[in-house]
Scaffold this motif. Sequence first.
Motif, PDB file in Angstrom:
ATOM      1  N   ILE A  30       0.839  -1.207   0.000  1.00  0.00           N
ATOM      2  CA  ILE A  30       0.000   0.000   0.000  1.00  0.00           C
ATOM      3  C   ILE A  30       0.867   1.247   0.000  1.00  0.00           C
ATOM      4  O   ILE A  30       0.561   2.230  -0.680  1.00  0.00           O
ATOM      5  CB  ILE A  30      -0.956  -0.016   1.213  1.00  0.00           C
ATOM      6  N   ILE A  31       1.959   1.212   0.717  1.00  0.00           N
ATOM      7  CA  ILE A  31       2.841   2.372   0.797  1.00  0.00           C
ATOM      8  C   ILE A  31       3.517   2.648  -0.550  1.00  0.00           C
ATOM      9  O   ILE A  31       3.658   3.790  -0.970  1.00  0.00           O
ATOM     10  CB  ILE A  31       3.906   2.166   1.898  1.00  0.00           C
ATOM     11  N   GLY A  32       3.909   1.614  -1.259  1.00  0.00           N
ATOM     12  CA  GLY A  32       4.609   1.791  -2.528  1.00  0.00           C
ATOM     13  C   GLY A  32       3.705   1.925  -3.737  1.00  0.00           C
ATOM     14  O   GLY A  32       4.189   2.179  -4.837  1.00  0.00           O
ATOM     15  N   LEU A  33       2.386   1.760  -3.575  1.00  0.00           N
ATOM     16  CA  LEU A  33       1.466   1.792  -4.707  1.00  0.00           C
ATOM     17  C   LEU A  33       1.528   3.088  -5.515  1.00  0.00           C
ATOM     18  O   LEU A  33       1.609   3.027  -6.749  1.00  0.00           O
ATOM     19  CB  LEU A  33       0.036   1.517  -4.234  1.00  0.00           C
ATOM     20  N   PRO A  34       1.534   4.268  -4.908  1.00  0.00           N
ATOM     21  CA  PRO A  34       1.618   5.490  -5.736  1.00  0.00           C
ATOM     22  C   PRO A  34       2.897   5.562  -6.574  1.00  0.00           C
ATOM     23  O   PRO A  34       2.850   5.909  -7.751  1.00  0.00           O
ATOM     24  CB  PRO A  34       1.565   6.629  -4.716  1.00  0.00           C
ATOM     25  N   LEU A  35       4.017   5.201  -5.983  1.00  0.00           N
ATOM     26  CA  LEU A  35       5.276   5.218  -6.731  1.00  0.00           C
ATOM     27  C   LEU A  35       5.271   4.155  -7.821  1.00  0.00           C
ATOM     28  O   LEU A  35       5.753   4.388  -8.934  1.00  0.00           O
ATOM     29  CB  LEU A  35       6.464   5.007  -5.791  1.00  0.00           C
ATOM     30  N   GLY A  36       4.697   2.998  -7.543  1.00  0.00           N
ATOM     31  CA  GLY A  36       4.603   1.950  -8.555  1.00  0.00           C
ATOM     32  C   GLY A  36       3.768   2.385  -9.744  1.00  0.00           C
ATOM     33  O   GLY A  36       4.116   2.101 -10.889  1.00  0.00           O
ATOM     34  N   LEU A  37       2.659   3.083  -9.494  1.00  0.00           N
ATOM     35  CA  LEU A  37       1.826   3.576 -10.596  1.00  0.00           C
ATOM     36  C   LEU A  37       2.558   4.627 -11.422  1.00  0.00           C
ATOM     37  O   LEU A  37       2.442   4.647 -12.652  1.00  0.00           O
ATOM     38  CB  LEU A  37       0.516   4.147 -10.055  1.00  0.00           C
ATOM     39  N   ILE A  38       3.305   5.497 -10.760  1.00  0.00           N
ATOM     40  CA  ILE A  38       4.106   6.488 -11.487  1.00  0.00           C
ATOM     41  C   ILE A  38       5.148   5.782 -12.354  1.00  0.00           C
ATOM     42  O   ILE A  38       5.370   6.153 -13.513  1.00  0.00           O
ATOM     43  CB  ILE A  38       4.770   7.475 -10.503  1.00  0.00           C
ATOM     44  N   MET A  39       5.755   4.736 -11.803  1.00  0.00           N
ATOM     45  CA  MET A  39       6.749   3.992 -12.578  1.00  0.00           C
ATOM     46  C   MET A  39       6.107   3.299 -13.779  1.00  0.00           C
ATOM     47  O   MET A  39       6.683   3.271 -14.862  1.00  0.00           O
ATOM     48  CB  MET A  39       7.467   2.989 -11.675  1.00  0.00           C
ATOM     49  N   PHE A  40       4.911   2.740 -13.598  1.00  0.00           N
ATOM     50  CA  PHE A  40       4.224   2.121 -14.731  1.00  0.00           C
ATOM     51  C   PHE A  40       3.853   3.157 -15.785  1.00  0.00           C
ATOM     52  O   PHE A  40       3.877   2.870 -16.978  1.00  0.00           O
ATOM     53  CB  PHE A  40       2.972   1.369 -14.278  1.00  0.00           C
ATOM     54  N   ASN A  41       3.510   4.372 -15.364  1.00  0.00           N
ATOM     55  CA  ASN A  41       3.214   5.431 -16.331  1.00  0.00           C
ATOM     56  C   ASN A  41       4.450   5.801 -17.148  1.00  0.00           C
ATOM     57  O   ASN A  41       4.335   6.234 -18.288  1.00  0.00           O
ATOM     58  CB  ASN A  41       2.683   6.677 -15.624  1.00  0.00           C
ATOM     59  N   ARG A  42       5.624   5.671 -16.585  1.00  0.00           N
ATOM     60  CA  ARG A  42       6.875   6.007 -17.272  1.00  0.00           C
ATOM     61  C   ARG A  42       7.461   4.835 -18.056  1.00  0.00           C
ATOM     62  O   ARG A  42       8.475   4.995 -18.733  1.00  0.00           O
ATOM     63  CB  ARG A  42       7.928   6.481 -16.259  1.00  0.00           C
ATOM     64  N   LEU A  43       6.857   3.671 -17.985  1.00  0.00           N
ATOM     65  CA  LEU A  43       7.411   2.483 -18.622  1.00  0.00           C
ATOM     66  C   LEU A  43       7.610   2.633 -20.133  1.00  0.00           C
ATOM     67  O   LEU A  43       8.667   2.254 -20.643  1.00  0.00           O
ATOM     68  CB  LEU A  43       6.538   1.267 -18.298  1.00  0.00           C
ATOM     69  N   PRO A  44       6.666   3.190 -20.887  1.00  0.00           N
ATOM     70  CA  PRO A  44       6.938   3.376 -22.322  1.00  0.00           C
ATOM     71  C   PRO A  44       8.135   4.301 -22.597  1.00  0.00           C
ATOM     72  O   PRO A  44       8.858   4.098 -23.565  1.00  0.00           O
ATOM     73  CB  PRO A  44       5.636   3.987 -22.859  1.00  0.00           C
ATOM     74  N   GLN A  45       8.339   5.280 -21.743  1.00  0.00           N
ATOM     75  CA  GLN A  45       9.480   6.179 -21.907  1.00  0.00           C
ATOM     76  C   GLN A  45      10.783   5.436 -21.645  1.00  0.00           C
ATOM     77  O   GLN A  45      11.772   5.645 -22.343  1.00  0.00           O
ATOM     78  CB  GLN A  45       9.353   7.368 -20.968  1.00  0.00           C
ATOM     79  N   ILE A  46      10.794   4.565 -20.642  1.00  0.00           N
ATOM     80  CA  ILE A  46      11.986   3.773 -20.354  1.00  0.00           C
ATOM     81  C   ILE A  46      12.287   2.835 -21.522  1.00  0.00           C
ATOM     82  O   ILE A  46      13.431   2.614 -21.882  1.00  0.00           O
ATOM     83  CB  ILE A  46      11.788   2.964 -19.050  1.00  0.00           C
ATOM     84  N   LEU A  47      11.258   2.309 -22.145  1.00  0.00           N
ATOM     85  CA  LEU A  47      11.427   1.350 -23.234  1.00  0.00           C
ATOM     86  C   LEU A  47      11.940   2.007 -24.516  1.00  0.00           C
ATOM     87  O   LEU A  47      12.823   1.469 -25.175  1.00  0.00           O
ATOM     88  CB  LEU A  47      10.094   0.645 -23.507  1.00  0.00           C
ATOM     89  N   THR A  48      11.412   3.175 -24.856  1.00  0.00           N
ATOM     90  CA  THR A  48      11.708   3.756 -26.172  1.00  0.00           C
ATOM     91  C   THR A  48      12.317   5.155 -26.156  1.00  0.00           C
ATOM     92  O   THR A  48      12.593   5.702 -27.225  1.00  0.00           O
ATOM     93  CB  THR A  48      10.415   3.849 -27.002  1.00  0.00           C
ATOM     94  N   LEU A  49      12.484   5.759 -25.003  1.00  0.00           N
ATOM     95  CA  LEU A  49      12.971   7.138 -24.866  1.00  0.00           C
ATOM     96  C   LEU A  49      12.022   8.158 -25.490  1.00  0.00           C
ATOM     97  O   LEU A  49      12.422   9.275 -25.790  1.00  0.00           O
ATOM     98  CB  LEU A  49      14.365   7.317 -25.459  1.00  0.00           C
ATOM     99  N   LYS A  50      10.780   7.796 -25.715  1.00  0.00           N
ATOM    100  CA  LYS A  50       9.793   8.720 -26.269  1.00  0.00           C
ATOM    101  C   LYS A  50       9.180   9.504 -25.117  1.00  0.00           C
ATOM    102  O   LYS A  50       8.836   8.921 -24.095  1.00  0.00           O
ATOM    103  CB  LYS A  50       8.715   7.946 -27.018  1.00  0.00           C
ATOM    104  N   PRO A  51       9.017  10.822 -25.247  1.00  0.00           N
ATOM    105  CA  PRO A  51       8.440  11.603 -24.145  1.00  0.00           C
ATOM    106  C   PRO A  51       7.049  11.108 -23.761  1.00  0.00           C
ATOM    107  O   PRO A  51       6.258  10.722 -24.628  1.00  0.00           O
ATOM    108  CB  PRO A  51       8.363  13.019 -24.711  1.00  0.00           C
ATOM    109  N   VAL A  52       6.747  11.118 -22.472  1.00  0.00           N
ATOM    110  CA  VAL A  52       5.483  10.597 -21.961  1.00  0.00           C
ATOM    111  C   VAL A  52       4.299  11.362 -22.520  1.00  0.00           C
ATOM    112  O   VAL A  52       3.273  10.782 -22.846  1.00  0.00           O
ATOM    113  CB  VAL A  52       5.472  10.624 -20.418  1.00  0.00           C
TER     114      VAL A  52
END
Length: 123
Positions: A30-52
């Motif tokens: 529960i404590i890490g859920l907000p950070l995990g969601l932010i990380m999932f939102n950034r996942l396409p950027q990590i994969l392709t370097l395309k701006p979010v």
Amino acid sequence: MIIRVVYFILFGWWAAVLWSGAAYLLCLSIIGLPLGLIMFNRLPQILTLKPVSAINAVSRDLLTTKQEFPFPIRALYFIFLGWHLTGFWVSIALILCITVIGMPLGIMMLNHVPFVLTLKQRY
């Protein structure tokens, strides 16, 4: 474009696998859920370097017209189904991203990980 292709081939999909694993583990608490969601939102950027903003522009417009599910329903969904389904969803998306033909679908699937995890309409 060439830099992004080289990045994807050499580093992107490995970094995306590690990033999604860390985000998935954070979402289990529960404590890490907000950070995990932010990380999932950034996942396409990590994969392709395309701006979010360029990746999520269409999906945000489509999702904002829908009404949000009540929090108790979203919490029950997350506990009983969401985190299991997210692991499967991210795995399939990353496999699709390895192929050139499946990459657009894989990136679209990665954009929708917060919805699959918590049924959150607006992110």
